[in-house]
Motif scaffolding. Structure first.
Motif, mmCIF file in Angstrom:
data_model
loop_
_atom_site.group_PDB
_atom_site.id
_atom_site.type_symbol
_atom_site.label_atom_id
_atom_site.label_comp_id
_atom_site.label_asym_id
_atom_site.label_seq_id
_atom_site.Cartn_x
_atom_site.Cartn_y
_atom_site.Cartn_z
ATOM 1 N N GLY A 33 6.237 -1.612 -3.486
ATOM 2 C CA GLY A 33 6.960 -2.259 -2.413
ATOM 3 C C GLY A 33 8.437 -2.318 -2.744
ATOM 4 O O GLY A 33 8.825 -2.374 -3.908
ATOM 5 N N MET A 34 9.261 -2.286 -1.696
ATOM 6 C CA MET A 34 10.706 -2.305 -1.870
ATOM 7 C C MET A 34 11.319 -3.383 -0.988
ATOM 8 O O MET A 34 10.774 -3.725 0.065
ATOM 9 C CB MET A 34 11.316 -0.947 -1.498
ATOM 10 N N GLY A 35 12.461 -3.888 -1.416
ATOM 11 C CA GLY A 35 13.120 -4.918 -0.628
ATOM 12 C C GLY A 35 14.627 -4.812 -0.703
ATOM 13 O O GLY A 35 15.180 -4.158 -1.582
ATOM 14 N N TRP A 36 15.268 -5.451 0.281
ATOM 15 C CA TRP A 36 16.726 -5.608 0.290
ATOM 16 C C TRP A 36 17.050 -7.099 0.301
ATOM 17 O O TRP A 36 16.433 -7.874 1.050
ATOM 18 C CB TRP A 36 17.337 -4.959 1.526
ATOM 19 N N PHE A 37 18.006 -7.471 -0.536
ATOM 20 C CA PHE A 37 18.502 -8.841 -0.602
ATOM 21 C C PHE A 37 20.019 -8.786 -0.485
ATOM 22 O O PHE A 37 20.630 -7.716 -0.636
ATOM 23 C CB PHE A 37 18.096 -9.502 -1.924
ATOM 24 N N ARG A 38 20.640 -9.923 -0.240
ATOM 25 C CA ARG A 38 22.095 -9.965 -0.190
ATOM 26 C C ARG A 38 22.594 -11.283 -0.765
ATOM 27 O O ARG A 38 21.878 -12.280 -0.776
ATOM 28 C CB ARG A 38 22.599 -9.760 1.233
ATOM 29 N N TYR A 95 21.658 -5.777 -2.320
ATOM 30 C CA TYR A 95 20.895 -5.265 -3.459
ATOM 31 C C TYR A 95 19.534 -4.747 -3.000
ATOM 32 O O TYR A 95 18.864 -5.388 -2.184
ATOM 33 C CB TYR A 95 20.635 -6.370 -4.477
ATOM 34 N N CYS A 96 19.138 -3.610 -3.541
ATOM 35 C CA CYS A 96 17.756 -3.208 -3.330
ATOM 36 C C CYS A 96 16.953 -3.571 -4.570
ATOM 37 O O CYS A 96 17.502 -3.719 -5.665
ATOM 38 C CB CYS A 96 17.633 -1.724 -3.003
ATOM 39 N N ALA A 97 15.661 -3.710 -4.377
ATOM 40 C CA ALA A 97 14.790 -4.134 -5.463
ATOM 41 C C ALA A 97 13.436 -3.457 -5.329
ATOM 42 O O ALA A 97 12.972 -3.185 -4.219
ATOM 43 C CB ALA A 97 14.625 -5.650 -5.443
ATOM 44 N N GLN A 98 12.818 -3.219 -6.460
ATOM 45 C CA GLN A 98 11.489 -2.601 -6.491
ATOM 46 C C GLN A 98 10.483 -3.620 -6.991
ATOM 47 O O GLN A 98 10.685 -4.261 -8.027
ATOM 48 C CB GLN A 98 11.488 -1.379 -7.403
ATOM 49 N N PHE A 102 1.333 -1.307 -4.802
ATOM 50 C CA PHE A 102 0.365 -1.504 -3.718
ATOM 51 C C PHE A 102 0.457 -2.903 -3.114
ATOM 52 O O PHE A 102 -0.568 -3.571 -2.882
ATOM 53 C CB PHE A 102 -1.060 -1.225 -4.218
ATOM 54 N N THR A 103 1.691 -3.348 -2.858
ATOM 55 C CA THR A 103 1.888 -4.686 -2.314
ATOM 56 C C THR A 103 2.433 -4.642 -0.895
ATOM 57 O O THR A 103 3.078 -3.669 -0.482
ATOM 58 C CB THR A 103 2.857 -5.501 -3.180
ATOM 59 N N ASN A 104 2.178 -5.728 -0.189
ATOM 60 C CA ASN A 104 2.773 -5.919 1.121
ATOM 61 C C ASN A 104 4.225 -6.369 0.965
ATOM 62 O O ASN A 104 4.644 -6.718 -0.148
ATOM 63 C CB ASN A 104 1.973 -6.956 1.894
ATOM 64 N N PRO A 105 4.995 -6.385 2.059
ATOM 65 C CA PRO A 105 6.386 -6.843 1.952
ATOM 66 C C PRO A 105 6.469 -8.246 1.376
ATOM 67 O O PRO A 105 5.694 -9.125 1.755
ATOM 68 C CB PRO A 105 6.854 -6.815 3.409
ATOM 69 N N ALA A 106 7.421 -8.435 0.464
ATOM 70 C CA ALA A 106 7.554 -9.719 -0.227
ATOM 71 C C ALA A 106 8.952 -10.285 -0.034
ATOM 72 O O ALA A 106 9.940 -9.557 -0.117
ATOM 73 C CB ALA A 106 7.259 -9.549 -1.712
ATOM 74 N N ALA A 109 12.298 -13.241 -4.424
ATOM 75 C CA ALA A 109 13.011 -12.373 -5.363
ATOM 76 C C ALA A 109 12.267 -12.231 -6.688
ATOM 77 O O ALA A 109 12.322 -11.180 -7.323
ATOM 78 C CB ALA A 109 14.418 -12.904 -5.592
ATOM 79 N N GLY A 110 11.581 -13.273 -7.106
ATOM 80 C CA GLY A 110 10.886 -13.246 -8.383
ATOM 81 C C GLY A 110 9.732 -12.269 -8.456
ATOM 82 O O GLY A 110 9.236 -11.970 -9.544
ATOM 83 N N THR A 111 9.306 -11.752 -7.311
ATOM 84 C CA THR A 111 8.217 -10.774 -7.308
ATOM 85 C C THR A 111 8.710 -9.350 -7.484
ATOM 86 O O THR A 111 7.916 -8.419 -7.508
ATOM 87 C CB THR A 111 7.395 -10.866 -6.010
ATOM 88 N N TYR A 112 10.011 -9.174 -7.587
ATOM 89 C CA TYR A 112 10.605 -7.856 -7.788
ATOM 90 C C TYR A 112 10.984 -7.681 -9.257
ATOM 91 O O TYR A 112 11.567 -8.572 -9.869
ATOM 92 C CB TYR A 112 11.818 -7.664 -6.887
#
Length: 125
Positions: A33-38, A95-98, A102-106, A109-112
């Motif tokens: 799963g991937m995410g964007w934070f700011r 910021y992008c984060a990995q 096999f996870t759903n969107p999270a 931040a601590g899960t990245y």
């Protein structure tokens, strides 16, 4: 060693658009799963958007829903954030984060596990 490199930030007028990219290297991209934070000056880092490992599920902060779109290209090991109708309050380092396999969107931040160095987005009024 995982590396995430963001690009595409810059200065844009309110109402404009930008497309952020985050290129990953170091391990199999397609299962994470991937995410964007700011993070804006003087504020805590906040969740923006996330996408599942398959790309089949996405999640957005209320503040960007309907304006931002997260997507991924597993063949290119890249995740994108298309930002439209930008507002001055969108100004931040993005910021992008990995995350985990096999996870759903999270949203947490601590899960990245891995983070990029960030790219500055400035929206002028």
């Amino acid at each position: 060693q995982v590396q995430l490199v963001e690009s595409g930030g810059g200065l844009v007028q309110a109402g404009g658009s930008l497309r952020l990219s985050c290129a990953a290297s170091g391990r199999t991209f397609s299962i994470y799963g991937m995410g964007w934070f700011r993070q804006a000056p003087g504020k805590e880092r906040e969740f923006v958007a996330a996408i599942s490992w398959s790309g089949g599920s996405t999640d957005y902060a209320d503040s960007v829903k309907g304006r931002f779109t997260i997507s991924r290209d597993n063949a290119k090991k890249t995740v994108y954030l298309q930002m439209n109708s930008l507002k001055p309050e969108d100004t931040a380092v993005y910021y992008c984060a990995q995350g985990r396999p096999f996870t759903n969107p999270a949203r947490v931040a601590g899960t990245y596990d891995y983070w990029g160095q960030g790219t500055q987005v400035t929206v002028s009024s």
